[in-house]
Design a protein around this motif. Structure first.
Motif, PDB file in Angstrom:
ATOM      1  N   ARG A  61       0.465  -1.235  -0.366  1.00  0.00           N
ATOM      2  CA  ARG A  61       0.100   0.207  -0.067  1.00  0.00           C
ATOM      3  C   ARG A  61       0.571   1.838  -0.062  1.00  0.00           C
ATOM      4  NH1 ARG A  61      -1.533   4.166   3.771  1.00  0.00           N
ATOM      5  NH2 ARG A  61      -0.175   2.889   4.904  1.00  0.00           N
TER       6      ARG A  61
ATOM      7  N   LYS B 106      -4.248   5.061  -3.963  1.00  0.00           N
ATOM      8  CA  LYS B 106      -3.849   6.992  -4.072  1.00  0.00           C
ATOM      9  C   LYS B 106      -2.489   6.945  -4.477  1.00  0.00           C
ATOM     10  CE  LYS B 106      -6.591   7.016  -0.144  1.00  0.00           C
ATOM     11  NZ  LYS B 106      -7.298   6.160   1.005  1.00  0.00           N
TER      12      LYS B 106
ATOM     13  N   SER C  95      -1.800  13.822  -2.330  1.00  0.00           N
ATOM     14  CA  SER C  95      -2.784  15.095  -2.519  1.00  0.00           C
ATOM     15  C   SER C  95      -2.305  16.002  -3.310  1.00  0.00           C
ATOM     16  CB  SER C  95      -3.384  14.908  -1.522  1.00  0.00           C
ATOM     17  OG  SER C  95      -2.539  15.469  -0.249  1.00  0.00           O
TER      18      SER C  95
ATOM     19  N   SER D 285      -4.550   8.924  12.458  1.00  0.00           N
ATOM     20  CA  SER D 285      -3.390   8.463  11.096  1.00  0.00           C
ATOM     21  C   SER D 285      -3.778   6.672  11.587  1.00  0.00           C
ATOM     22  CB  SER D 285      -2.513   8.529  11.358  1.00  0.00           C
ATOM     23  OG  SER D 285      -1.444   7.129  10.848  1.00  0.00           O
TER      24      SER D 285
ATOM     25  N   ASN E 251      -2.520   4.076  10.295  1.00  0.00           N
ATOM     26  CA  ASN E 251      -1.785   2.864   9.308  1.00  0.00           C
ATOM     27  C   ASN E 251      -1.324   3.102  10.503  1.00  0.00           C
ATOM     28  OD1 ASN E 251      -3.025   2.029   7.298  1.00  0.00           O
ATOM     29  ND2 ASN E 251      -2.744   4.085   6.481  1.00  0.00           N
TER      30      ASN E 251
ATOM     31  N   LYS F 148       7.187   3.082   9.426  1.00  0.00           N
ATOM     32  CA  LYS F 148       7.553   4.278   9.346  1.00  0.00           C
ATOM     33  C   LYS F 148       8.380   5.167  10.846  1.00  0.00           C
ATOM     34  CE  LYS F 148       3.905   7.286   8.605  1.00  0.00           C
ATOM     35  NZ  LYS F 148       1.833   7.328   9.288  1.00  0.00           N
TER      36      LYS F 148
ATOM     37  N   ASN G 202       3.439  11.215  11.710  1.00  0.00           N
ATOM     38  CA  ASN G 202       3.010  12.699  10.407  1.00  0.00           C
ATOM     39  C   ASN G 202       3.885  14.040  11.116  1.00  0.00           C
ATOM     40  OD1 ASN G 202       2.596  10.101   9.347  1.00  0.00           O
ATOM     41  ND2 ASN G 202      -0.117  10.575   9.339  1.00  0.00           N
TER      42      ASN G 202
HETATM   43  N1  FAQ Z   1      -1.911  12.189   0.414  1.00  0.00           N
HETATM   44  O1  FAQ Z   1      -3.202   6.340   8.351  1.00  0.00           O
HETATM   45  P1  FAQ Z   1      -2.013   8.059   7.650  1.00  0.00           P
HETATM   46  C1  FAQ Z   1       6.852  13.164  -3.430  1.00  0.00           C
HETATM   47  C2  FAQ Z   1      -3.385   8.979   3.894  1.00  0.00           C
HETATM   48  S1  FAQ Z   1       7.305  11.688  -3.189  1.00  0.00           S
HETATM   49  C3  FAQ Z   1      -2.916  11.371  -0.282  1.00  0.00           C
HETATM   50  O2  FAQ Z   1      -1.476   8.763   8.186  1.00  0.00           O
HETATM   51  P2  FAQ Z   1       0.365   6.428   6.226  1.00  0.00           P
HETATM   52  C4  FAQ Z   1       8.492  13.720  -4.881  1.00  0.00           C
HETATM   53  C5  FAQ Z   1      -3.085   6.913   3.665  1.00  0.00           C
HETATM   54  O3  FAQ Z   1      -2.645   6.567   2.144  1.00  0.00           O
HETATM   55  C6  FAQ Z   1       5.467  12.268  -2.151  1.00  0.00           C
HETATM   56  N2  FAQ Z   1      -3.481  10.486   0.911  1.00  0.00           N
HETATM   57  O4  FAQ Z   1      -1.284   7.111   6.240  1.00  0.00           O
HETATM   58  C7  FAQ Z   1       8.085  14.537  -6.168  1.00  0.00           C
HETATM   59  C8  FAQ Z   1      -4.283   6.726   4.230  1.00  0.00           C
HETATM   60  O5  FAQ Z   1      -5.406   6.008   3.168  1.00  0.00           O
HETATM   61  P3  FAQ Z   1      -5.379   4.077   2.454  1.00  0.00           P
HETATM   62  C9  FAQ Z   1       4.861  11.321  -1.391  1.00  0.00           C
HETATM   63  C10 FAQ Z   1      -2.832  10.439   1.640  1.00  0.00           C
HETATM   64  O6  FAQ Z   1       0.544   6.038   5.199  1.00  0.00           O
HETATM   65  C11 FAQ Z   1       8.055  16.408  -5.399  1.00  0.00           C
HETATM   66  C12 FAQ Z   1      -4.996   7.657   4.414  1.00  0.00           C
HETATM   67  O7  FAQ Z   1      -4.174   8.662   4.348  1.00  0.00           O
HETATM   68  N3  FAQ Z   1       5.970  10.739  -0.462  1.00  0.00           N
HETATM   69  O8  FAQ Z   1       6.198  14.589  -3.405  1.00  0.00           O
HETATM   70  C13 FAQ Z   1      -1.556  11.612   2.499  1.00  0.00           C
HETATM   71  O9  FAQ Z   1       0.223   5.962   7.581  1.00  0.00           O
HETATM   72  C14 FAQ Z   1       8.126  17.121  -6.524  1.00  0.00           C
HETATM   73  C15 FAQ Z   1      -5.187   7.357   6.500  1.00  0.00           C
HETATM   74  O10 FAQ Z   1      -3.211   8.149   6.529  1.00  0.00           O
HETATM   75  C16 FAQ Z   1       5.633   9.793   0.888  1.00  0.00           C
HETATM   76  O11 FAQ Z   1       4.435   8.523  -0.490  1.00  0.00           O
HETATM   77  C17 FAQ Z   1      -1.536  12.306   1.232  1.00  0.00           C
HETATM   78  N4  FAQ Z   1      -0.683  13.315   1.634  1.00  0.00           N
HETATM   79  O12 FAQ Z   1       0.388   8.175   6.205  1.00  0.00           O
HETATM   80  C18 FAQ Z   1       7.821  14.463  -7.251  1.00  0.00           C
HETATM   81  C19 FAQ Z   1       5.682   9.465   1.091  1.00  0.00           C
HETATM   82  N5  FAQ Z   1      -1.542  11.633   3.380  1.00  0.00           N
HETATM   83  O13 FAQ Z   1      -3.873   4.026   2.899  1.00  0.00           O
HETATM   84  C20 FAQ Z   1       7.390  15.084  -7.789  1.00  0.00           C
HETATM   85  C21 FAQ Z   1       5.542   7.768   1.820  1.00  0.00           C
HETATM   86  C22 FAQ Z   1      -2.392  10.000   4.278  1.00  0.00           C
HETATM   87  O14 FAQ Z   1      -5.281   3.478   4.384  1.00  0.00           O
HETATM   88  C23 FAQ Z   1       7.702  16.332  -7.435  1.00  0.00           C
HETATM   89  N6  FAQ Z   1       4.811   7.220   2.357  1.00  0.00           N
HETATM   90  N7  FAQ Z   1      -2.582   9.519   3.428  1.00  0.00           N
HETATM   91  O15 FAQ Z   1      -6.462   4.165   1.822  1.00  0.00           O
HETATM   92  C24 FAQ Z   1       4.184   8.607   3.711  1.00  0.00           C
HETATM   93  O16 FAQ Z   1       5.766   7.819   4.257  1.00  0.00           O
HETATM   94  C25 FAQ Z   1       2.992   8.046   4.311  1.00  0.00           C
HETATM   95  O17 FAQ Z   1       2.212   6.775   3.508  1.00  0.00           O
HETATM   96  C26 FAQ Z   1       2.402   9.225   4.623  1.00  0.00           C
HETATM   97  C27 FAQ Z   1       1.185   9.285   5.734  1.00  0.00           C
HETATM   98  C28 FAQ Z   1       3.019   9.942   6.252  1.00  0.00           C
HETATM   99  C29 FAQ Z   1       1.850   9.611   3.814  1.00  0.00           C
END
Ligand code: FAQ
Length: 314
Positions: free
Chosen positions: A37, A107, A110, A206, A208, A218, A222
């Motif tokens: 995921r 997803k 955002s 949060s 997850n 993690k 957050n």
């Molecule tokens: N957007 O329980 P949590 C970049 C969802 S890379 C959309 O806190 P989690 C490079 C979340 O999926 C940026 N959805 O979730 C670049 C969950 O839904 P689900 C991407 C979001 O996973 C720069 C629900 O809300 N980086 O930018 C968002 O523990 C410039 C509940 O949330 C990563 O993906 C959001 N912002 O923490 C490219 C880093 N936030 O899946 C081009 C890796 C939350 O249960 C140009 N990911 N949700 O249906 C992570 O670190 C974590 O997944 C979080 C969310 C911190 C994003």
């Protein structure tokens, strides 16, 4: 008595001992699914994230800016590839991940559902969006799953160049004409709050986090990461002599951190439900590009088949 209990205990012990989990190691099904995921959503974010900046490649204000932006956007494609490959080690194919993205089941960040209206937005994306992404990704360099952690190390090196190219654009605009400063301020006004939303809901909301922190998927929450980003960005904005659009932003001597205003969570949930400015366009564009690229995938598969045949015949 559950047969898996000793395995689970061993698994948790490895995590607690800071050992990495590798693809062939035993892992609980929920760990595997949670990683699929998060990692696939991360990969999708890199790929969909190419769209807001990609739109500006043909309108960059100079040849130099065009070359830099082109290279930056290509890097994002590379990040998507490392992350898709790392996710495939968990037993899911790239085609399945793409299908989930295109159906809306999976997803992506955002932030990429906001439009990039002016050249200053390219600066704000590099400075703020890549800046926020780095804060999160530095922490993920120590994530418990080996292939994910290793991908993060390389990605972070490239992201810091991205952040600097964005800040460099902002510096030039901030030092420019009144119209350029105004354009830079307008971009900050539009990108600041969505950048804070990138870190996800408050820890208390949060869903997850608890499990992901226990398994060290993690490493920081957050809210902790969001605070870190705010603290470092306020000072960068002061150097630009521009303003962050938050009347509640002020240094808190007691906490030794900046206090900041409340995020509009209704907006955040609307965007992740698919109702942001650009959600439909982003997916429509992805579907189109994927269809148009079918011949490349077919050609590569045919070539790999031929190579394998030649190897067998030799
Ligand atoms: N957007 O329980 P949590 C970049 C969802 S890379 C959309 O806190 P989690 C490079 C979340 O999926 C940026 N959805 O979730 C670049 C969950 O839904 P689900 C991407 C979001 O996973 C720069 C629900 O809300 N980086 O930018 C968002 O523990 C410039 C509940 O949330 C990563 O993906 C959001 N912002 O923490 C490219 C880093 N936030 O899946 C081009 C890796 C939350 O249960 C140009 N990911 N949700 O249906 C992570 O670190 C974590 O997944 C979080 C969310 C911190 C994003």
């Amino acid at each position: 008595m559950n047969d898996l209990v000793p395995e689970l205990d061993n698994f948790q012990q490895k995590i607690d001992d800071e050992q990495r989990i590798e693809p062939k190691d035993w892992m609980p099904e929920k760990y595997r699914l949670n990683l699929i995921r998060q990692m696939s959503q991360h990969a999708h974010s890199e790929v969909i994230g190419m769209q807001p900046e990609g739109n500006w490649i043909s309108s960059a204000p100079s040849l130099y800016r065009k070359i830099v932006l082109l290279s930056k956007v290509q890097d994002e494609a590379g990040h998507g590839l490392y992350l898709y490959s790392a996710t495939e080690t968990l037993g899911i194919t790239r085609a399945e991940m793409n299908a989930r993205l295109q159906s809306g089941e999976s997803k992506y960040a955002s932030i990429f559902n906001y439009p990039s209206l002016t050249w200053a937005d390219v600066g704000a994306i590099g400075w703020l969006v890549d800046g926020a992404a780095i804060v999160n990704q530095v922490s993920l360099q120590r994530t418990s799953y080996g292939p994910y952690a290793r991908a993060m190390i390389r990605i972070c090196k490239e992201e810091s160049f991205h952040q600097r190219q964005g800040y460099d654009i902002m510096v030039k605009l901030a030092e420019g004409s009144p119209a350029q400063r105004e354009m830079a301020q307008d971009a900050i006004n539009r990108w600041w709050w969505p950048s804070l939303m990138m870190f996800g809901p408050h820890d208390s909301d949060s869903v997850n986090s608890q499990q992901s922190m226990k398994w060290k998927i993690k490493r920081q929450s957050n809210d902790e990461l969001r605070q870190k980003f705010v603290d470092q960005t306020v000072q960068q904005c002061e150097i630009l002599k521009l303003e962050l659009p938050d009347p509640d932003l002020r240094w808190n001597e007691e906490r030794q951190h900046y206090d900041f205003g409340e995020i509009d969570w209704d907006e955040f949930y609307q965007v992740i439900k698919g109702n942001g400015h650009c959600n439909r366009d982003r997916i429509k564009h992805h579907v189109k590009a994927h269809k148009e690229g079918a011949w490349v995938r077919e050609a590569m598969t045919a070539y790999a088949g031929k190579k394998a045949q030649r190897k067998d015949a030799a």
